[in-house]
Design an enzyme around this catalytic site. Sequence first.
Site, PDB file in Angstrom:
ATOM      1  N   HIS A   1       0.845  -1.192   0.000  1.00 44.80           N
ATOM      2  CA  HIS A   1       0.000   0.000   0.000  1.00 44.80           C
ATOM      3  C   HIS A   1       0.878   1.238   0.000  1.00 44.80           C
ATOM      4  O   HIS A   1       2.108   1.160   0.158  1.00 44.80           O
ATOM      5  CB  HIS A   1      -0.967  -0.003   1.184  1.00 44.80           C
ATOM      6  CG  HIS A   1      -0.318   0.043   2.542  1.00 44.80           C
ATOM      7  ND1 HIS A   1       0.481  -0.958   3.039  1.00 44.80           N
ATOM      8  CD2 HIS A   1      -0.377   0.988   3.530  1.00 44.80           C
ATOM      9  CE1 HIS A   1       0.889  -0.648   4.258  1.00 44.80           C
ATOM     10  NE2 HIS A   1       0.376   0.540   4.569  1.00 44.80           N
TER      11      HIS A   1
ATOM     12  N   HIS B   1       1.373   3.832   1.982  1.00 43.37           N
ATOM     13  CA  HIS B   1       1.855   4.541   3.160  1.00 43.37           C
ATOM     14  C   HIS B   1       3.377   4.542   3.119  1.00 43.37           C
ATOM     15  O   HIS B   1       4.008   3.553   2.719  1.00 43.37           O
ATOM     16  CB  HIS B   1       1.337   3.887   4.446  1.00 43.37           C
ATOM     17  CG  HIS B   1      -0.075   4.273   4.767  1.00 43.37           C
ATOM     18  ND1 HIS B   1      -0.865   3.601   5.687  1.00 43.37           N
ATOM     19  CD2 HIS B   1      -0.856   5.297   4.287  1.00 43.37           C
ATOM     20  CE1 HIS B   1      -2.049   4.181   5.762  1.00 43.37           C
ATOM     21  NE2 HIS B   1      -2.075   5.198   4.932  1.00 43.37           N
TER      22      HIS B   1
ATOM     23  N   ASP C   1       5.918   4.205   5.055  1.00 41.81           N
ATOM     24  CA  ASP C   1       6.800   3.212   5.650  1.00 41.81           C
ATOM     25  C   ASP C   1       6.783   1.888   4.895  1.00 41.81           C
ATOM     26  O   ASP C   1       7.439   0.929   5.307  1.00 41.81           O
ATOM     27  CB  ASP C   1       6.456   2.988   7.134  1.00 41.81           C
ATOM     28  CG  ASP C   1       5.007   2.598   7.372  1.00 41.81           C
ATOM     29  OD1 ASP C   1       4.151   2.971   6.548  1.00 41.81           O
ATOM     30  OD2 ASP C   1       4.720   1.932   8.384  1.00 41.81           O
ATOM     31  N   HIS C   2       6.063   1.866   3.756  1.00 41.30           N
ATOM     32  CA  HIS C   2       6.034   0.657   2.936  1.00 41.30           C
ATOM     33  C   HIS C   2       6.511   0.890   1.505  1.00 41.30           C
ATOM     34  O   HIS C   2       6.715  -0.083   0.772  1.00 41.30           O
ATOM     35  CB  HIS C   2       4.629   0.069   2.921  1.00 41.30           C
ATOM     36  CG  HIS C   2       4.209  -0.467   4.255  1.00 41.30           C
ATOM     37  ND1 HIS C   2       4.266  -1.802   4.588  1.00 41.30           N
ATOM     38  CD2 HIS C   2       3.760   0.171   5.371  1.00 41.30           C
ATOM     39  CE1 HIS C   2       3.865  -1.962   5.831  1.00 41.30           C
ATOM     40  NE2 HIS C   2       3.552  -0.779   6.332  1.00 41.30           N
TER      41      HIS C   2
ATOM     42  N   HIS D   1      -7.364  -1.777   5.539  1.00 37.60           N
ATOM     43  CA  HIS D   1      -6.548  -0.759   6.198  1.00 37.60           C
ATOM     44  C   HIS D   1      -7.139   0.611   5.867  1.00 37.60           C
ATOM     45  O   HIS D   1      -8.205   0.709   5.264  1.00 37.60           O
ATOM     46  CB  HIS D   1      -5.097  -0.911   5.736  1.00 37.60           C
ATOM     47  CG  HIS D   1      -4.110  -0.137   6.542  1.00 37.60           C
ATOM     48  ND1 HIS D   1      -4.154  -0.065   7.920  1.00 37.60           N
ATOM     49  CD2 HIS D   1      -3.037   0.616   6.167  1.00 37.60           C
ATOM     50  CE1 HIS D   1      -3.151   0.681   8.347  1.00 37.60           C
ATOM     51  NE2 HIS D   1      -2.470   1.122   7.295  1.00 37.60           N
TER      52      HIS D   1
ATOM     53  N   ASP E   1      -0.171  -4.255   6.727  1.00 39.38           N
ATOM     54  CA  ASP E   1      -1.080  -3.474   7.558  1.00 39.38           C
ATOM     55  C   ASP E   1      -2.548  -3.822   7.296  1.00 39.38           C
ATOM     56  O   ASP E   1      -3.048  -3.703   6.178  1.00 39.38           O
ATOM     57  CB  ASP E   1      -0.869  -1.983   7.285  1.00 39.38           C
ATOM     58  CG  ASP E   1       0.536  -1.540   7.624  1.00 39.38           C
ATOM     59  OD1 ASP E   1       1.414  -2.406   7.723  1.00 39.38           O
ATOM     60  OD2 ASP E   1       0.748  -0.327   7.788  1.00 39.38           O
TER      61      ASP E   1
ATOM     62  N   HIS F   1       6.125  -5.696  12.026  1.00 39.51           N
ATOM     63  CA  HIS F   1       5.459  -4.400  12.012  1.00 39.51           C
ATOM     64  C   HIS F   1       5.107  -3.934  13.425  1.00 39.51           C
ATOM     65  O   HIS F   1       4.013  -3.453  13.709  1.00 39.51           O
ATOM     66  CB  HIS F   1       4.198  -4.430  11.146  1.00 39.51           C
ATOM     67  CG  HIS F   1       3.776  -3.065  10.672  1.00 39.51           C
ATOM     68  ND1 HIS F   1       2.841  -2.302  11.333  1.00 39.51           N
ATOM     69  CD2 HIS F   1       4.164  -2.326   9.619  1.00 39.51           C
ATOM     70  CE1 HIS F   1       2.667  -1.163  10.711  1.00 39.51           C
ATOM     71  NE2 HIS F   1       3.471  -1.143   9.645  1.00 39.51           N
TER      72      HIS F   1
END
Length: 301
Positions: free
Chosen positions: A60, A62, A64-65, A140, A210, A268
């Site tokens: 996804h 976000h 941090d990914h 999410h 997530d 995570h």
Amino acid sequence: MKIKILGCYAATPRTITNPTSQVLEIKNHMFLIDCGEGTQVQLRKHKIKFSRIEHVFISHLHGDHFFGLIGLISTFMLLGREKDLHIYGPKGIKEAILLLLKLGNAYTSYNLYFHELTSNESEIVFEDNKVRVSTIPLKHRVYTNGYLFEEKITERPLNIATILNYDIDKLYYNKIKMGGDITLEDGRVIANTELTFDPPLPNSYAFCSDTVYTTTILPIIKNVKVLYHESTFLEKEAHLAEKTMHTTAKQAANIAKLANAETLLLGHYSTRYGDINLFQKEAQEIFENVLLGDDGAAFEF
């Protein structure tokens, strides 16, 4: 099947922890799964060959990914990469990456192929004669997919002793390996199960990043060999997991149990916790075979 954890902590990177990214080696493929900030530094640190990465799977959008993806793409270019690079991820990932390349007048010298995903149903996104990769729709705050990597059974091991008893010509060995029965000159049909052994159970790896706790993924990951499932919080912060649409360690363990997974791999973690062993302890109350992901950890199955 080998898994190398490059980063497995939530939110922002720290000097001692890295956001989500991992490398999966399966059937001579090396897949990069998620690409948080600092991924290319971790690849160098752990001496992983950049050139072997041909497919990148992003769960996804976000940061941090996937914030490490543009840096990795740029480094590939500086290294003179010629191989194609395939990127799988939510719709919008192509626009984000190409805009940054355009603003820096830094287009790649190799082909970039974007496979943008929009479906809320599981779909096959990559397949060859060795491996199949399917999406695992997650729940999410933004559109998110996990990924299921499955080995294909290609050949059945020959039972040479039995084959020799029937004096079967070697020309038919390949047919037998592929599951074919054999008809002898006298008309008898010898079943393939008599001429071969069952192959080893194929490896499978489910990456569930997530997501809020959801049992809708169970039909997709049923009987998976290794389940990586996010476990951002401990159960005492379950209210935060629900609010932020994340999962607790105990909830991840329950998914593993319901899915009849062989092994659960946690990751995570929220950086609010000083001891990640608490996640393993909590999960093992529900599911026994629990491994802790951590930056630099390596697992072989």
